[in-house]
Design an enzyme around this catalytic site. Structure first.
Site, PDB file in Angstrom:
ATOM      1  N   THR A 172     -13.330  -6.074   5.522  1.00 40.34           N
ATOM      2  CA  THR A 172     -12.986  -6.272   6.929  1.00 40.34           C
ATOM      3  C   THR A 172     -13.049  -4.969   7.724  1.00 40.34           C
ATOM      4  O   THR A 172     -12.919  -4.978   8.945  1.00 40.34           O
ATOM      5  CB  THR A 172     -11.588  -6.913   7.075  1.00 40.34           C
ATOM      6  OG1 THR A 172     -10.637  -6.170   6.316  1.00 40.34           O
ATOM      7  CG2 THR A 172     -11.601  -8.348   6.601  1.00 40.34           C
ATOM      8  N   ASP A 178     -18.932  -3.848 -11.801  1.00 41.52           N
ATOM      9  CA  ASP A 178     -19.560  -3.076 -12.866  1.00 41.52           C
ATOM     10  C   ASP A 178     -20.520  -3.999 -13.596  1.00 41.52           C
ATOM     11  O   ASP A 178     -20.743  -5.133 -13.170  1.00 41.52           O
ATOM     12  CB  ASP A 178     -18.481  -2.510 -13.812  1.00 41.52           C
ATOM     13  CG  ASP A 178     -18.876  -1.174 -14.429  1.00 41.52           C
ATOM     14  OD1 ASP A 178     -20.017  -1.085 -14.930  1.00 41.52           O
ATOM     15  OD2 ASP A 178     -18.065  -0.242 -14.430  1.00 41.52           O
ATOM     16  N   ILE A 179     -21.071  -3.537 -14.714  1.00 44.40           N
ATOM     17  CA  ILE A 179     -21.948  -4.415 -15.480  1.00 44.40           C
ATOM     18  C   ILE A 179     -21.121  -5.583 -16.019  1.00 44.40           C
ATOM     19  O   ILE A 179     -19.902  -5.462 -16.214  1.00 44.40           O
ATOM     20  CB  ILE A 179     -22.653  -3.654 -16.615  1.00 44.40           C
ATOM     21  CG1 ILE A 179     -21.629  -3.111 -17.632  1.00 44.40           C
ATOM     22  CG2 ILE A 179     -23.518  -2.524 -16.057  1.00 44.40           C
ATOM     23  CD1 ILE A 179     -22.274  -2.529 -18.871  1.00 44.40           C
ATOM     24  N   PRO A 180     -21.744  -6.746 -16.243  1.00 44.67           N
ATOM     25  CA  PRO A 180     -20.983  -7.932 -16.633  1.00 44.67           C
ATOM     26  C   PRO A 180     -20.065  -7.727 -17.833  1.00 44.67           C
ATOM     27  O   PRO A 180     -18.907  -8.188 -17.818  1.00 44.67           O
ATOM     28  CB  PRO A 180     -22.080  -8.964 -16.931  1.00 44.67           C
ATOM     29  CG  PRO A 180     -23.200  -8.563 -16.022  1.00 44.67           C
ATOM     30  CD  PRO A 180     -23.179  -7.066 -16.009  1.00 44.67           C
ATOM     31  N   THR A 218     -18.560  -5.054 -18.984  1.00 43.16           N
ATOM     32  CA  THR A 218     -17.398  -4.240 -18.654  1.00 43.16           C
ATOM     33  C   THR A 218     -16.396  -5.024 -17.818  1.00 43.16           C
ATOM     34  O   THR A 218     -15.183  -4.950 -18.036  1.00 43.16           O
ATOM     35  CB  THR A 218     -17.846  -2.969 -17.898  1.00 43.16           C
ATOM     36  OG1 THR A 218     -18.683  -2.197 -18.752  1.00 43.16           O
ATOM     37  CG2 THR A 218     -16.651  -2.131 -17.469  1.00 43.16           C
ATOM     38  N   LYS A 228       0.580  -7.905  -2.675  1.00 41.81           N
ATOM     39  CA  LYS A 228      -0.715  -7.395  -3.124  1.00 41.81           C
ATOM     40  C   LYS A 228      -0.537  -5.999  -3.706  1.00 41.81           C
ATOM     41  O   LYS A 228       0.040  -5.115  -3.065  1.00 41.81           O
ATOM     42  CB  LYS A 228      -1.726  -7.342  -1.973  1.00 41.81           C
ATOM     43  CG  LYS A 228      -3.094  -6.800  -2.376  1.00 41.81           C
ATOM     44  CD  LYS A 228      -4.079  -6.844  -1.226  1.00 41.81           C
ATOM     45  CE  LYS A 228      -3.956  -5.660  -0.300  1.00 41.81           C
ATOM     46  NZ  LYS A 228      -4.472  -4.396  -0.909  1.00 41.81           N
ATOM     47  N   GLY A 265      -0.399  -5.933   5.909  1.00 40.09           N
ATOM     48  CA  GLY A 265       0.110  -4.672   5.383  1.00 40.09           C
ATOM     49  C   GLY A 265       1.017  -3.957   6.348  1.00 40.09           C
ATOM     50  O   GLY A 265       2.204  -4.237   6.455  1.00 40.09           O
ATOM     51  N   ARG A 266       0.450  -3.026   7.104  1.00 36.70           N
ATOM     52  CA  ARG A 266       1.234  -2.127   7.951  1.00 36.70           C
ATOM     53  C   ARG A 266       2.139  -2.814   8.969  1.00 36.70           C
ATOM     54  O   ARG A 266       3.241  -2.305   9.227  1.00 36.70           O
ATOM     55  CB  ARG A 266       0.290  -1.130   8.637  1.00 36.70           C
ATOM     56  CG  ARG A 266      -0.182  -0.044   7.690  1.00 36.70           C
ATOM     57  CD  ARG A 266      -1.391   0.716   8.210  1.00 36.70           C
ATOM     58  NE  ARG A 266      -2.618  -0.032   8.010  1.00 36.70           N
ATOM     59  CZ  ARG A 266      -3.840   0.457   8.174  1.00 36.70           C
ATOM     60  NH1 ARG A 266      -3.993   1.712   8.565  1.00 36.70           N
ATOM     61  NH2 ARG A 266      -4.903  -0.281   7.953  1.00 36.70           N
ATOM     62  N   ASP A 273       0.847  -1.196   0.000  1.00 34.92           N
ATOM     63  CA  ASP A 273       0.000   0.000   0.000  1.00 34.92           C
ATOM     64  C   ASP A 273       0.885   1.249   0.000  1.00 34.92           C
ATOM     65  O   ASP A 273       0.967   1.992   0.985  1.00 34.92           O
ATOM     66  CB  ASP A 273      -0.944  -0.022   1.202  1.00 34.92           C
ATOM     67  CG  ASP A 273      -1.949  -1.155   1.098  1.00 34.92           C
ATOM     68  OD1 ASP A 273      -2.336  -1.509  -0.039  1.00 34.92           O
ATOM     69  OD2 ASP A 273      -2.361  -1.699   2.141  1.00 34.92           O
ATOM     70  N   ASP A 317      -5.415  -6.555  -6.537  1.00 38.23           N
ATOM     71  CA  ASP A 317      -6.604  -6.306  -5.724  1.00 38.23           C
ATOM     72  C   ASP A 317      -7.316  -5.037  -6.199  1.00 38.23           C
ATOM     73  O   ASP A 317      -7.212  -3.984  -5.586  1.00 38.23           O
ATOM     74  CB  ASP A 317      -6.149  -6.168  -4.264  1.00 38.23           C
ATOM     75  CG  ASP A 317      -7.290  -5.888  -3.300  1.00 38.23           C
ATOM     76  OD1 ASP A 317      -8.425  -6.290  -3.605  1.00 38.23           O
ATOM     77  OD2 ASP A 317      -7.029  -5.271  -2.245  1.00 38.23           O
ATOM     78  N   LEU A 318      -8.068  -5.160  -7.308  1.00 36.07           N
ATOM     79  CA  LEU A 318      -8.782  -4.009  -7.859  1.00 36.07           C
ATOM     80  C   LEU A 318     -10.284  -4.068  -7.623  1.00 36.07           C
ATOM     81  O   LEU A 318     -10.994  -3.114  -7.909  1.00 36.07           O
ATOM     82  CB  LEU A 318      -8.495  -3.890  -9.363  1.00 36.07           C
ATOM     83  CG  LEU A 318      -7.019  -3.692  -9.737  1.00 36.07           C
ATOM     84  CD1 LEU A 318      -6.870  -3.529 -11.245  1.00 36.07           C
ATOM     85  CD2 LEU A 318      -6.416  -2.503  -9.002  1.00 36.07           C
ATOM     86  N   LYS A 319     -10.776  -5.197  -7.146  1.00 40.48           N
ATOM     87  CA  LYS A 319     -12.183  -5.335  -6.740  1.00 40.48           C
ATOM     88  C   LYS A 319     -13.151  -4.851  -7.817  1.00 40.48           C
ATOM     89  O   LYS A 319     -13.990  -3.967  -7.591  1.00 40.48           O
ATOM     90  CB  LYS A 319     -12.437  -4.567  -5.441  1.00 40.48           C
ATOM     91  CG  LYS A 319     -11.578  -4.995  -4.265  1.00 40.48           C
ATOM     92  CD  LYS A 319     -11.932  -4.191  -3.029  1.00 40.48           C
ATOM     93  CE  LYS A 319     -11.097  -4.582  -1.821  1.00 40.48           C
ATOM     94  NZ  LYS A 319      -9.693  -4.093  -1.938  1.00 40.48           N
ATOM     95  N   LEU A 320     -13.081  -5.427  -9.008  1.00 37.55           N
ATOM     96  CA  LEU A 320     -13.958  -4.994 -10.097  1.00 37.55           C
ATOM     97  C   LEU A 320     -15.425  -5.161  -9.718  1.00 37.55           C
ATOM     98  O   LEU A 320     -15.826  -6.167  -9.128  1.00 37.55           O
ATOM     99  CB  LEU A 320     -13.650  -5.775 -11.374  1.00 37.55           C
ATOM    100  CG  LEU A 320     -12.525  -5.206 -12.256  1.00 37.55           C
ATOM    101  CD1 LEU A 320     -11.190  -5.217 -11.535  1.00 37.55           C
ATOM    102  CD2 LEU A 320     -12.431  -5.980 -13.566  1.00 37.55           C
TER     103      LEU A 320
END
Length: 238
Positions: free
Chosen positions: A122, A64-66, A68, A32, A213-214, A9, A59-62
């Protein structure tokens, strides 16, 4: 030995390069790449990490409409990442489209990236979920339902907190992946996470991957912090 996934990050590739210099060159990591880093440097950061021999969870967590999401996954497929993800809230049709895109876009002879779905973040408490998303079910019920939808769509697993792993494992087929963020060693600051767990506890409840992460990236000695977390994750005595 299983590797904890390090959440890079950082704001840019230069910061990542400085961080990675704190690790021995022979240490091949699982890292990540999230929105902040990818939106700054794009696919180049993925190419750089692959040249260094590291495995990548993109880790872009798409969501949108199917159509796209399917098109976006075709592009991601060519990057050679190990894991990528979508939001389960997009629905089974969207998740199935994401999987089609990954299959269609992967280079000949390449292994398809594992595709997992985010259930509930989380950083989200049950009270927040019920108030903001108008979901009347308990948080565990919501996460379990999303996991079953992801499995129905053909995905490899989900992102979930450690507190939901047991319920998901019980509700899905053998081999369905639980990737668990919000991992904090004993005594570490929780930060903006609501549902956290130690590496040892995550191992005991059956998480397949953990993301840290941290506690590593902001440690005085990141390599030592990583090594200690890796030992705990694998049940190795310190």
């Amino acid at each position: 030995m299983k590797r904890p996934i390090i959440a890079l990050d950082f704001p840019d590739l230069g910061s990542v390069q400085l961080f990675l210099k704190k690790f021995p060159s022979h240490e091949k990591l699982f890292v990540k790449v999230g929105m902040e880093l990818f939106y700054e440097d794009g696919p180049e950061v993925v190419r750089y990490l692959k040249r260094q021999g590291h495995d990548i969870f993109l880790d872009l967590k798409l969501h949108d409409i199917p159509n796209t999401v399917e098109s976006g996954m075709r592009r991601i497929a060519g990057m050679g990442v190990a894991i990528t993800n979508v939001h389960a809230a997009g629905g089974t049709e969207m998740m199935a489209a994401a999987l089609r895109g990954l299959e269609a876009g992967k280079p000949v002879g390449a292994t398809r990236a594992k595709l997992i779905a985010v259930t509930q973040l989380t950083s989200t408490s049950e009270k927040q979920m019920q108030a903001d998303q108008l979901i009347a079910a308990s948080l565990e019920e919501s996460v379990r339902h999303y996991a079953q939808c992801a499995q129905k769509a053909g995905l490899d697993g989900v992102v979930c907190s450690g507190q939901e792993v047991a319920a998901i494992k019980k509700a899905t087929d053998a081999g369905f992946i639980c990737l668990t963020p919000g991992i904090r060693p004993t005594g570490a600051a929780v930060g903006d996470q609501k549902r956290v767990m130690t590496p040892g506890a995550a191992r005991e409840i059956g998480a397949d991957y953990i993301v840290v992460g941290r506690p590593i990236t902001q440690a005085a000695d990141p390599y030592d912090a990583y090594t200690q977390i890796k030992k705990e994750w694998n049940g190795v005595a310190k």
